[in-house]
Design a protein around this motif. Structure first.
Motif, short mmCIF file in Angstrom:
data_model
loop_
_atom_site.label_atom_id
_atom_site.label_comp_id
_atom_site.label_asym_id
_atom_site.label_seq_id
_atom_site.Cartn_x
_atom_site.Cartn_y
_atom_site.Cartn_z
N ASP A 1 -0.05 3.15 -5.39
CA ASP A 1 0.98 4.18 -5.60
C ASP A 1 0.50 5.45 -4.90
N VAL A 2 1.32 5.93 -3.95
CA VAL A 2 0.89 7.07 -3.13
C VAL A 2 1.70 8.33 -3.42
N GLY A 3 1.96 8.58 -4.69
CA GLY A 3 2.65 9.81 -5.05
C GLY A 3 3.42 9.65 -6.33
N THR B 1 5.56 -0.29 1.90
CA THR B 1 7.02 -0.20 1.99
C THR B 1 7.64 1.17 1.75
N ASP B 2 7.06 1.98 0.88
CA ASP B 2 7.74 3.18 0.36
C ASP B 2 8.77 2.81 -0.70
N ALA B 3 8.48 1.74 -1.43
CA ALA B 3 9.43 1.23 -2.43
C ALA B 3 9.81 2.31 -3.44
N LEU C 1 -6.85 9.39 -2.06
CA LEU C 1 -6.04 10.61 -2.04
C LEU C 1 -4.94 10.44 -1.00
N LYS C 2 -3.83 11.12 -1.23
CA LYS C 2 -2.71 11.09 -0.29
C LYS C 2 -2.38 12.52 0.11
N ILE C 3 -2.26 12.73 1.41
CA ILE C 3 -1.89 14.06 1.90
C ILE C 3 -0.61 13.96 2.74
N LEU D 1 0.80 -1.24 0.00
CA LEU D 1 0.00 0.00 0.00
C LEU D 1 0.83 1.28 0.00
N HIS D 2 2.12 1.16 -0.25
CA HIS D 2 2.92 2.38 -0.29
C HIS D 2 4.08 2.22 -1.26
N VAL D 3 3.86 2.57 -2.51
CA VAL D 3 4.95 2.55 -3.49
C VAL D 3 4.96 3.88 -4.26
N HIS D 4 6.16 4.20 -4.77
CA HIS D 4 6.32 5.35 -5.68
C HIS D 4 6.95 4.79 -6.94
N LEU D 5 6.11 4.29 -7.82
CA LEU D 5 6.61 3.52 -8.96
C LEU D 5 7.46 4.34 -9.92
N HIS E 1 0.13 6.50 7.27
CA HIS E 1 1.40 5.88 6.88
C HIS E 1 2.52 6.40 7.79
N HIS E 2 3.47 5.55 8.09
CA HIS E 2 4.67 5.81 8.89
C HIS E 2 4.34 5.90 10.39
N GLY E 3 3.68 6.98 10.81
CA GLY E 3 3.20 7.11 12.20
C GLY E 3 4.25 6.87 13.27
ZN LIG Z 1 6.20 7.60 0.42
#
Ligand SMILES: [Zn+2]
Length: 404
Positions: free
Chosen positions: A116-118, A316-318, A183-185, A71-75, A246-248
């Motif tokens: 993809d969150v960004g 992950t933030d891959a 949406l991602k903020i 649930l957290h990638v930046h492809l 995310h992260h927290g």
């Molecule tokens: Zn990220």
């Protein structure tokens, strides 16, 4: 790269596998699975095909898990020392090709759903559309497009920079118009960022801006996910309609309890800050410094979330800085286990819990009749040892065999 498309006259019968039931935390031994039109149509100890042509796969006593989700990638990034600069140099056209390659690398190791969150220019939204329309074969991709952040805020390189409630509303409506699935903020600063606003202790979007975004998005049943590191920023999200945090990294016990009460999902991304904290030359020094501080507190926040019963989902933030050019979900799962999460809960976080966030749990997240045939064959039982996720034999996505 991909197997034959299963048509109406063909079935696939997988024989002799042990099913990992993530819902019941159990292994169903010596099962067969019948697949038709990309769906699981039957599961049982002795099955035979019903159609004229049946493709039989010997499961060899392998353990079968459902396709996983990150649930957290930046492809569009490359996981190098400074992905933002690389992308700026390459431009979004190469960015989208890279994004497709990265999405396929995930599919090959059994990560069948991605969020993809960004992405720059909302390019991940277009990639998701191309896959859905069948222009190209790829995993199930969901995308937020650009990150809504303050001017010069976290994620500005991939961002939709706003100031005030009117701007927040405009950004929300524009992203929804462009086809954002969620949406991602950015509620707080982050480690990787070049502008003055990137102070670890500072909040970024104001509570009113967050509220404006979440209430507008909720009209269309679109979830808002947030990057939030410090406690004040996490609280601003929790009290203003954000559904996924995310992260927290600085989450305290009280806030964790509040998240559990409200059903807010936590995507910890533990590994990325550990990796960023490594002293690798070329990585922005202040990012390394901040990542060290984050990594120090992250385990405690993660354990607070587990104790409070917060729903946890894998991410992950891959492809962010110094994270490498490979998928990282299995490494993240191993770290979640090392930090004290039960293996079955790790498996749930990267399957059924993530599917619920994406809203595709009616088709994915578990191995059940009627669901998509997204299957990962493992040599050994991942409930006994989560590292068994690395020993894969085969991946099947919607009934197709995926090849490396
Ligand atoms: Zn990220």
């Amino acid at each position: 790269m991909e197997g034959e498309i299963m048509n109406g006259n063909k079935e696939t019968l997988i024989k002799n596998v042990n099913l990992v039931d993530v819902r019941e935390a159990a292994i169903k031994e010596k099962q067969n699975i019948l697949i038709s039109d990309g769906k699981i149509i039957d599961i049982g100890p002795s099955l035979s095909g019903t159609k004229t042509e049946v493709h039989v796969i010997d499961g060899n006593d392998n353990f079968l898990i459902p396709g996983m989700a990150d649930l957290h990638v930046h492809l569009n990034w490359n996981g190098g020392i400074d992905p933002k600069s690389t992308l700026a140099k390459e431009g979004p056209k190469i960015g989208i090709i890279r994004a497709y390659k990265n999405a396929m690398d995930h599919l090959k190791i059994g990560v069948t759903s991605l969020l993809d969150v960004g992405s720059v220019d909302d390019l991940a939204i277009d990639l998701a559309a191309a896959i859905r329309q069948g222009v190209i074969f790829g995993p199930e991709l969901y995308a937020t497009g650009r990150i809504i952040c303050i001017i010069g805020g976290h994620g500005a390189g991939l961002g939709y920079e706003i100031s005030g409630k009117d701007d927040a509303l405009r950004a929300t409506r524009n992203l929804i118009k462009n086809g954002a699935d969620l949406l991602k903020i950015s509620a707080t600063s982050g480690a990787y960022g070049s502008y003055g606003a990137e102070k670890l202790e500072s909040i970024q979007l104001d509570p009113e801006e967050i509220k404006t975004i979440t209430s507008e998005a909720s009209k269309y049943k679109i979830k808002v996910t947030a990057h939030a590191l410090n406690l004040e920023g996490i609280k601003n999200c929790v009290e203003n309609g954000v559904e996924v945090i995310h992260h927290g990294a600085f989450m305290d016990k009280d806030t964790a309890r509040r998240m559990a009460q409200k059903g807010i999902v936590y995507v910890p991304t533990l590994l990325v800050y550990k990796k960023l904290a490594e002293d690798v030359p070329g990585v922005m020094p202040e990012a390394i410094k901040k990542a060290k501080e984050v990594a120090k507190h992250h385990k405690e926040a993660f354990l607070n979330a587990i104790d409070a019963g917060v729903k946890i989902a894998g991410g992950t933030d891959a492809y962010s800085p110094n994270f490498g050019d490979i998928p990282r979900l299995i490494d993240e799962a191993i770290l979640m286990s090392e930090y004290g999460m039960a293996n079955i809960d790790v498996l749930r976080s990267i399957t059924i819990n993530a599917a619920k966030v994406l809203g595709n749990e009616n088709r994915t997240g578990t191995l059940e009749v009627g669901k998509d045939a997204n299957l990962v064959f493992l040599k050994n039982d991942p409930i006994k040892d989560i590292r068994n996720l690395t020993q894969q034999r085969q991946v099947i996505f919607r009934g197709r065999e995926v090849y490396g």
